[in-house]
Design an enzyme around this catalytic site. Structure first.
Site, PDB file in Angstrom:
ATOM      1  N   GLN A  30      -7.333  36.811 -29.814  1.00 45.97           N
ATOM      2  CA  GLN A  30      -6.055  37.375 -30.357  1.00 45.97           C
ATOM      3  C   GLN A  30      -5.254  37.192 -31.649  1.00 45.97           C
ATOM      4  O   GLN A  30      -5.526  37.318 -32.498  1.00 45.97           O
ATOM      5  CB  GLN A  30      -4.748  36.329 -29.780  1.00 45.97           C
ATOM      6  CG  GLN A  30      -5.165  34.811 -30.645  1.00 45.97           C
ATOM      7  CD  GLN A  30      -4.329  33.072 -28.996  1.00 45.97           C
ATOM      8  OE1 GLN A  30      -3.069  34.255 -28.681  1.00 45.97           O
ATOM      9  NE2 GLN A  30      -4.804  32.442 -29.658  1.00 45.97           N
ATOM     10  N   ASP A  40       0.197  23.645 -22.944  1.00 50.41           N
ATOM     11  CA  ASP A  40       1.235  24.183 -23.606  1.00 50.41           C
ATOM     12  C   ASP A  40       0.780  25.850 -24.011  1.00 50.41           C
ATOM     13  O   ASP A  40      -0.142  26.150 -25.022  1.00 50.41           O
ATOM     14  CB  ASP A  40       1.866  23.714 -24.655  1.00 50.41           C
ATOM     15  CG  ASP A  40       2.270  24.962 -26.438  1.00 50.41           C
ATOM     16  OD1 ASP A  40       3.158  25.350 -25.052  1.00 50.41           O
ATOM     17  OD2 ASP A  40       1.979  24.074 -26.929  1.00 50.41           O
ATOM     18  N   SER A  41       0.630  26.963 -23.058  1.00 51.85           N
ATOM     19  CA  SER A  41       0.140  28.253 -23.272  1.00 51.85           C
ATOM     20  C   SER A  41       0.690  28.975 -23.714  1.00 51.85           C
ATOM     21  O   SER A  41       2.198  28.893 -23.220  1.00 51.85           O
ATOM     22  CB  SER A  41      -0.138  28.831 -21.441  1.00 51.85           C
ATOM     23  OG  SER A  41       0.744  29.079 -20.439  1.00 51.85           O
ATOM     24  N   SER A  42       0.373  30.218 -23.559  1.00 52.40           N
ATOM     25  CA  SER A  42       1.078  31.563 -23.726  1.00 52.40           C
ATOM     26  C   SER A  42       1.682  32.777 -22.783  1.00 52.40           C
ATOM     27  O   SER A  42       1.404  31.362 -21.971  1.00 52.40           O
ATOM     28  CB  SER A  42       0.775  32.695 -25.015  1.00 52.40           C
ATOM     29  OG  SER A  42      -0.395  32.562 -24.833  1.00 52.40           O
ATOM     30  N   TYR A  69      13.040  32.180 -28.096  1.00 52.79           N
ATOM     31  CA  TYR A  69      12.408  32.571 -26.973  1.00 52.79           C
ATOM     32  C   TYR A  69      12.791  33.955 -26.561  1.00 52.79           C
ATOM     33  O   TYR A  69      14.897  33.788 -26.823  1.00 52.79           O
ATOM     34  CB  TYR A  69      11.620  31.554 -26.060  1.00 52.79           C
ATOM     35  CG  TYR A  69      10.747  30.694 -27.128  1.00 52.79           C
ATOM     36  CD1 TYR A  69      10.003  31.056 -28.015  1.00 52.79           C
ATOM     37  CD2 TYR A  69      10.456  29.630 -26.514  1.00 52.79           C
ATOM     38  CE1 TYR A  69       9.219  30.225 -28.473  1.00 52.79           C
ATOM     39  CE2 TYR A  69       9.703  28.891 -27.097  1.00 52.79           C
ATOM     40  CZ  TYR A  69       8.737  28.755 -28.015  1.00 52.79           C
ATOM     41  OH  TYR A  69       8.130  28.297 -28.630  1.00 52.79           O
TER      42      TYR A  69
END
Length: 298
Positions: free
Chosen positions: A36, A161-163, A229
């Site tokens: 990424q 804790d992912s995107s 967010y």
């Protein structure tokens, strides 16, 4: 590059028709890892900012509202969380919060992108990346979906804790992945994953909760407020092997004063309130809390 005329502008296919901007004081780092694009900049009003693939992952001003909740909802949803697995979380914020719990004996962290951790250590050493030297930590740079296959019945709490479900995090939203998480849990184990935004992704939330309902006796959805967010809100999907009424929604143990003194967002009242949803979301999620667990998948 997402910075033009002194402003960072976040646009993403998962929230079409809207964008979010922060004024940039200085770009500190810009690189492309194997997985990424990574950007770090100092903003004029939200402190230092980490961006992955054009999407804000954290700002120093409001990150605690996310980190404290994704950690403490499951940690206090378990009566004795001794062995904890963190999936993702390369910025170190989740690790920082887990490390505040003295009862935890081992912390395993599985992050696919080593460059994110390296960047966090360099640019966020005074905020999120403060616990990488904790002696309880076992840090692995691997694909979590494969890694957990080697640890059946091992963890009390798993925090994902992912995107968003594009790019390297795409596999972390499938039924197969949640089956793997269940197998990695000890008796009474709890899972908490990043659960997207109810204002934008209610259909996706319902789909993933539907998968979880088939695998766990207790599933639920909670949320927190994070100004930077999308739509200022992000949720958490929680699953527990504890079938008791009130599991997850009520803290399973008391939070000590020494821990609460270190927190800026989470408290026992916020824990309970986080599961109270606005009516439009409750109508979708309430039926998905019903238990239709498939015991043969254990």
């Amino acid at each position: 590059m997402s910075v033009k005329e002194g402003w960072f502008k976040e646009k993403e296919v998962m929230w079409p028709g809207q964008a979010f901007s922060l004024k940039v004081e200085k770009v500190l780092h810009e690189a492309k890892s194997q997985y990424q694009d990574i950007l770090v900049f100092d903003s004029s009003s939200y402190g230092r900012v980490l961006v992955l693939d054009g999407v804000i992952q954290l700002t120093e001003r409001d990150e605690f509202a996310y980190q404290e909740m994704i950690v403490n909802l499951p940690m206090f949803g378990h009566s004795q969380p001794r062995h904890v697995l963190i999936i993702g979380g390369g910025d170190g914020g989740v690790l920082r919060e887990v490390a505040k719990h003295p009862e935890v004996e081992t912390i395993t962290m599985c992050e696919i992108d080593k460059m994110v951790v390296d960047v966090a250590k360099k640019f966020f050493s005074g905020s999120t990346a403060t616990a990488f030297d904790d002696p309880r930590l076992n840090l692995q740079f691997e694909d979590a979906a494969e890694y957990i296959k080697n640890f059946p019945g091992h963890f009390d709490v798993i925090i994902v804790d992912s995107s968003d479900p594009v790019g390297p995090a795409e596999t972390l939203y499938t039924r197969e992945f949640y089956m793997g998480l269940r197998r990695a849990l000890r008796q009474g184990g709890v899972i908490c994953t990043q659960g997207e935004c109810m204002w934008l992704h209610l259909e996706l939330i319902g789909e993933v909760l539907g998968h979880c309902r088939e695998l766990f006796p207790t599933v639920d959805y909670a949320y927190t407020c994070v100004p930077t967010y999308p739509s200022g809100q992000i949720g958490f999907l929680l699953c527990s092997l504890d079938p008791a009424p009130g599991a997850l929604k009520q803290p399973a143990r008391e939070a000590g004063a020494s821990l609460l003194d270190q927190l800026r967002y989470y408290n026992p009242s916020i824990h309970r309130a986080a599961f109270i949803l606005p009516s439009f979301a409750e109508r979708i999620i309430a039926p998905l809390r019903l238990r239709t667990v498939e015991t043969e998948t254990a």
